[in-house]
Write a protein that holds these residues in place. Sequence first.
Motif, PDB file in Angstrom:
ATOM      1  N   MET A   1       0.842  -1.196   0.000  1.00  0.00           N
ATOM      2  CA  MET A   1       0.000   0.000   0.000  1.00  0.00           C
ATOM      3  C   MET A   1       0.871   1.238   0.000  1.00  0.00           C
ATOM      4  O   MET A   1       1.895   1.284   0.668  1.00  0.00           O
ATOM      5  CB  MET A   1      -0.879  -0.032   1.249  1.00  0.00           C
ATOM      6  CG  MET A   1      -2.128   0.796   1.129  1.00  0.00           C
ATOM      7  SD  MET A   1      -2.896   1.009   2.742  1.00  0.00           S
ATOM      8  CE  MET A   1      -2.138   2.537   3.234  1.00  0.00           C
ATOM      9  N   ASP A   3       2.167   4.922   0.883  1.00  0.00           N
ATOM     10  CA  ASP A   3       2.183   5.633   2.162  1.00  0.00           C
ATOM     11  C   ASP A   3       1.154   6.756   2.116  1.00  0.00           C
ATOM     12  O   ASP A   3       1.250   7.670   1.297  1.00  0.00           O
ATOM     13  CB  ASP A   3       3.586   6.204   2.381  1.00  0.00           C
ATOM     14  CG  ASP A   3       3.687   6.875   3.725  1.00  0.00           C
ATOM     15  OD1 ASP A   3       2.655   6.863   4.441  1.00  0.00           O
ATOM     16  OD2 ASP A   3       4.761   7.392   4.052  1.00  0.00           O
ATOM     17  N   PRO A   4       0.145   6.730   2.964  1.00  0.00           N
ATOM     18  CA  PRO A   4      -0.890   7.756   2.894  1.00  0.00           C
ATOM     19  C   PRO A   4      -0.401   9.130   3.337  1.00  0.00           C
ATOM     20  O   PRO A   4      -1.067  10.125   3.098  1.00  0.00           O
ATOM     21  CB  PRO A   4      -1.974   7.230   3.812  1.00  0.00           C
ATOM     22  CG  PRO A   4      -1.410   6.069   4.509  1.00  0.00           C
ATOM     23  CD  PRO A   4      -0.088   5.729   3.961  1.00  0.00           C
ATOM     24  N   MET A   5       0.779   9.172   4.025  1.00  0.00           N
ATOM     25  CA  MET A   5       1.286  10.469   4.435  1.00  0.00           C
ATOM     26  C   MET A   5       1.725  11.288   3.213  1.00  0.00           C
ATOM     27  O   MET A   5       1.645  12.494   3.196  1.00  0.00           O
ATOM     28  CB  MET A   5       2.495  10.297   5.358  1.00  0.00           C
ATOM     29  CG  MET A   5       2.190   9.560   6.627  1.00  0.00           C
ATOM     30  SD  MET A   5       1.593  10.681   7.878  1.00  0.00           S
ATOM     31  CE  MET A   5       3.107  10.913   8.805  1.00  0.00           C
ATOM     32  N   LYS A  10      -6.767   9.216  -2.497  1.00  0.00           N
ATOM     33  CA  LYS A  10      -7.562   8.552  -3.525  1.00  0.00           C
ATOM     34  C   LYS A  10      -8.869   9.309  -3.695  1.00  0.00           C
ATOM     35  O   LYS A  10      -9.374   9.871  -2.744  1.00  0.00           O
ATOM     36  CB  LYS A  10      -7.887   7.129  -3.085  1.00  0.00           C
ATOM     37  CG  LYS A  10      -6.933   6.101  -3.669  1.00  0.00           C
ATOM     38  CD  LYS A  10      -7.153   4.749  -3.052  1.00  0.00           C
ATOM     39  CE  LYS A  10      -8.525   4.149  -3.295  1.00  0.00           C
ATOM     40  NZ  LYS A  10      -8.690   2.895  -2.595  1.00  0.00           N
ATOM     41  N   GLN A  12     -12.655  10.020  -3.621  1.00  0.00           N
ATOM     42  CA  GLN A  12     -13.576   9.453  -2.628  1.00  0.00           C
ATOM     43  C   GLN A  12     -14.406   8.304  -3.213  1.00  0.00           C
ATOM     44  O   GLN A  12     -14.476   7.235  -2.683  1.00  0.00           O
ATOM     45  CB  GLN A  12     -14.497  10.542  -2.135  1.00  0.00           C
ATOM     46  CG  GLN A  12     -15.326  10.084  -0.977  1.00  0.00           C
ATOM     47  CD  GLN A  12     -15.108  10.999   0.202  1.00  0.00           C
ATOM     48  OE1 GLN A  12     -14.271  11.873   0.163  1.00  0.00           O
ATOM     49  NE2 GLN A  12     -15.838  10.793   1.258  1.00  0.00           N
ATOM     50  N   GLU A  76     -21.566   2.377  -0.195  1.00  0.00           N
ATOM     51  CA  GLU A  76     -20.492   3.040   0.530  1.00  0.00           C
ATOM     52  C   GLU A  76     -21.024   4.295   1.202  1.00  0.00           C
ATOM     53  O   GLU A  76     -21.319   5.275   0.512  1.00  0.00           O
ATOM     54  CB  GLU A  76     -19.372   3.399  -0.457  1.00  0.00           C
ATOM     55  CG  GLU A  76     -18.042   3.536   0.217  1.00  0.00           C
ATOM     56  CD  GLU A  76     -16.948   3.698  -0.811  1.00  0.00           C
ATOM     57  OE1 GLU A  76     -16.507   4.817  -0.983  1.00  0.00           O
ATOM     58  OE2 GLU A  76     -16.563   2.685  -1.436  1.00  0.00           O
ATOM     59  N   PRO A  77     -21.206   4.278   2.508  1.00  0.00           N
ATOM     60  CA  PRO A  77     -21.664   5.499   3.180  1.00  0.00           C
ATOM     61  C   PRO A  77     -20.566   6.551   3.158  1.00  0.00           C
ATOM     62  O   PRO A  77     -19.386   6.232   3.317  1.00  0.00           O
ATOM     63  CB  PRO A  77     -21.935   5.036   4.621  1.00  0.00           C
ATOM     64  CG  PRO A  77     -21.864   3.553   4.609  1.00  0.00           C
ATOM     65  CD  PRO A  77     -21.021   3.175   3.450  1.00  0.00           C
ATOM     66  N   ILE A  79     -19.681  10.045   4.975  1.00  0.00           N
ATOM     67  CA  ILE A  79     -20.126  10.875   6.089  1.00  0.00           C
ATOM     68  C   ILE A  79     -19.211  12.085   6.232  1.00  0.00           C
ATOM     69  O   ILE A  79     -18.235  12.226   5.507  1.00  0.00           O
ATOM     70  CB  ILE A  79     -20.177  10.074   7.405  1.00  0.00           C
ATOM     71  CG1 ILE A  79     -18.794   9.534   7.746  1.00  0.00           C
ATOM     72  CG2 ILE A  79     -21.166   8.938   7.293  1.00  0.00           C
ATOM     73  CD1 ILE A  79     -18.715   8.886   9.085  1.00  0.00           C
ATOM     74  N   GLY A  80     -19.531  12.945   7.160  1.00  0.00           N
ATOM     75  CA  GLY A  80     -18.699  14.109   7.427  1.00  0.00           C
ATOM     76  C   GLY A  80     -19.360  15.420   7.049  1.00  0.00           C
ATOM     77  O   GLY A  80     -18.784  16.474   7.244  1.00  0.00           O
ATOM     78  N   HIS A  83     -19.797  17.575  10.175  1.00  0.00           N
ATOM     79  CA  HIS A  83     -18.673  17.564  11.118  1.00  0.00           C
ATOM     80  C   HIS A  83     -18.495  18.955  11.725  1.00  0.00           C
ATOM     81  O   HIS A  83     -18.344  19.935  10.997  1.00  0.00           O
ATOM     82  CB  HIS A  83     -17.401  17.132  10.393  1.00  0.00           C
ATOM     83  CG  HIS A  83     -16.203  17.090  11.270  1.00  0.00           C
ATOM     84  ND1 HIS A  83     -16.179  16.358  12.432  1.00  0.00           N
ATOM     85  CD2 HIS A  83     -15.004  17.691  11.197  1.00  0.00           C
ATOM     86  CE1 HIS A  83     -15.004  16.517  13.015  1.00  0.00           C
ATOM     87  NE2 HIS A  83     -14.270  17.329  12.283  1.00  0.00           N
ATOM     88  N   LEU A 381     -23.447   2.630  11.937  1.00  0.00           N
ATOM     89  CA  LEU A 381     -23.598   2.924  10.516  1.00  0.00           C
ATOM     90  C   LEU A 381     -22.621   2.135   9.661  1.00  0.00           C
ATOM     91  O   LEU A 381     -22.900   1.820   8.513  1.00  0.00           O
ATOM     92  CB  LEU A 381     -23.398   4.433  10.296  1.00  0.00           C
ATOM     93  CG  LEU A 381     -23.661   4.959   8.891  1.00  0.00           C
ATOM     94  CD1 LEU A 381     -25.103   4.724   8.509  1.00  0.00           C
ATOM     95  CD2 LEU A 381     -23.342   6.431   8.821  1.00  0.00           C
ATOM     96  N   SER A 382     -21.458   1.775  10.241  1.00  0.00           N
ATOM     97  CA  SER A 382     -20.429   1.148   9.421  1.00  0.00           C
ATOM     98  C   SER A 382     -20.860  -0.228   8.919  1.00  0.00           C
ATOM     99  O   SER A 382     -20.240  -0.771   8.013  1.00  0.00           O
ATOM    100  CB  SER A 382     -19.118   1.039  10.202  1.00  0.00           C
ATOM    101  OG  SER A 382     -19.251   0.136  11.262  1.00  0.00           O
ATOM    102  N   GLU A 385     -22.168  -1.052   4.809  1.00  0.00           N
ATOM    103  CA  GLU A 385     -21.342  -1.586   3.730  1.00  0.00           C
ATOM    104  C   GLU A 385     -21.492  -3.100   3.606  1.00  0.00           C
ATOM    105  O   GLU A 385     -21.368  -3.657   2.534  1.00  0.00           O
ATOM    106  CB  GLU A 385     -19.865  -1.269   3.999  1.00  0.00           C
ATOM    107  CG  GLU A 385     -19.473   0.107   3.610  1.00  0.00           C
ATOM    108  CD  GLU A 385     -18.065   0.444   4.058  1.00  0.00           C
ATOM    109  OE1 GLU A 385     -17.421   1.246   3.397  1.00  0.00           O
ATOM    110  OE2 GLU A 385     -17.607  -0.102   5.081  1.00  0.00           O
ATOM    111  N   ASP A 411     -21.195  12.415  12.667  1.00  0.00           N
ATOM    112  CA  ASP A 411     -20.139  13.305  12.183  1.00  0.00           C
ATOM    113  C   ASP A 411     -19.488  14.106  13.303  1.00  0.00           C
ATOM    114  O   ASP A 411     -18.362  14.547  13.160  1.00  0.00           O
ATOM    115  CB  ASP A 411     -20.718  14.281  11.153  1.00  0.00           C
ATOM    116  CG  ASP A 411     -21.242  13.563   9.943  1.00  0.00           C
ATOM    117  OD1 ASP A 411     -20.810  12.425   9.718  1.00  0.00           O
ATOM    118  OD2 ASP A 411     -22.077  14.126   9.232  1.00  0.00           O
TER     119      ASP A 411
END
Lengths: 412, 196
Positions: A1, A3-5, A10, A12, A76-77, A79-80, A83, A381-382, A385, A411
């Motif tokens: 994978m 590095d997400p840093m 990606k 959404q 695919e929920p 959310i946010g 927030h 909620l999760s 999926e 959120d």
Amino acid sequence: MADPMTAPAKPQIEPAKPQTAPARTLVLPGDPRPPDVHVDVRTQELQINMGPQHPSTHGVLRVAIWVDGEIVTRAEPDIGYLHRCAEKIGESVSCIQYVPYTDRYDYLAAMNNNLGYCLAVEKVAEIDVPEKAQYVRTVAVELNRIGSHLMAVGTYGLDLGAFTPFFYAFREREEILRLLEWICGARLTYNFIRIGGVMRDLPEGFAADTRKFLDLFETRLDEFNDLLTHNHIFVNRTANVGVISPDMAIAYGLTGPNLRGSGLRYDLRREQPYLLYDRFQFDIPVGTGIKGTVGDCWDRYWVRMLEMKESVRIVRQALDQMPATGEIMAKNVRHLAFKSKPGEGYLGIENPRGELGYYLISDGGANSYRSRIRAPSFCNLSILEAILPGTMLADAVAIIGSIDIVLGEVDR
Amino acid sequence: MTAAEALEQLKKAGLGDGVELFAGPKDAALLVTRERVKQLLRHLRDSRPFSCDLLLMITGTHMTEKRAPDKTTPDGVDVNGGVVKGTTVKGALLREAGFEVIWHLRSVAKHHLLAVKCRLPLADPRVDSVADLWPAADWHERETWDLLGITFTGHPNLRRILLPESWVGHPLRKDYVAPKEFEGINLEVDAPWPTP
């Protein structure tokens, strides 16, 4: 994978690629046609957007749904949308100032949110709450639980096209809001339960009025059952739909009526009694699959209906046992200069939607160093999926409604 | 079961290496090195005395360095009447800077709550993902990454969950500075109303 840093984020939701779906072998339950008929029908996968503005998502929830014909293949929920930096605010205002913010997360059960936060602060700061205040808190949160469940079952009927039960549920909820308005002046965001006790004592005549309401409410629950619970159309829409097995419920961290709907008798009021719940007699209803399979949408709905009856019992007992006079605020809480002792603690309570937990770290100042909210709706909620794929598109509404989420809490 | 009892059990099973007791003033937790996190969590989930099957939440905290106040001795006068400069002694280190990740586990069958804690260095906050042990961990790890920037290695889909994809930074870090502008929207508190 990657590095997400460093890697670019990606997108959404991947754009739906126009493609020919493989031959469909899914056969609908009760469909007499042989599967070959379906295999001949080739459809294209289609992505549709449910929400964020949709009457059945109970707020600003967006669910990206991929359908093949009428069958959901992936969901695919997203959310946010609501927030509001709840945890950052928790670090930047003092514990006392934060109590009214907690109202705004689960706004249908604001009393319970006040209680969860206050109990967590009281645990870390070692504050003893007087007995009378604990009874007042119990009455307030259980009335609020009834109100919240009424909203859940009323709007659930509305989601499935039953318009009338919604008004019956709101008639009862209005009474509860009137009672709660009487004790604290607000109808939705109460800020009634404070650190160390409650804002004020119950008003004169409140107990008598509440008892009168509870007597009436029990008869009206039967009326509601006639209208919605055993309604043939409603049962057909909910029984055997969205079945969650007990193992799956635990793996996805479901709590509250959703977990009990899957047949697991787990209620924090019984397992880890807070307040004075060990003094009251009440049952913990669980789903038994009366109309279909254990853990289907109807079971989750029915658990909420039964829980309202148990809340009525608890409120009655609390009113009976409550001492006539007594302190309603702990002595050692200096509200203007409140400083918690250093320490950290997690405390979970049984919210109408599940286990509401507050994890607080204090380093001895007026503000929490860290205040994390374990919001039951977020965890519940999760599971979408996992349970939406394979169901009919129209059932997606039934399943989302049966999980009973409040987006303010998802959120935060 | 308390954290102390859990540690006893772990030692009996020969899994006590790298695990110690974090005894806070209120809640106790098992403090574990990051290499052993996943193994320990799997053991807590699967083995009989614990059976912590419900993952309540995963969260993190950014801990800033904390020192005792500096000690300064006042200027003095020596025997000849000269001035002696006072000295400053730096306060003792009370808390190292870094991240803490905490997993709260509940056992539905045995009715107990256990917390597992892990400290991560500030420069390299990464720890193994448990999304393959509990599907519930998926969203919690995404949220912790989103708000605190802690990387969960092995997570299938580690991207932001609450904030927009294009957001920069992790707001729950103590050194976070809120941006003045986001995608053309002025975020300053006293920004003037936009003119149509």
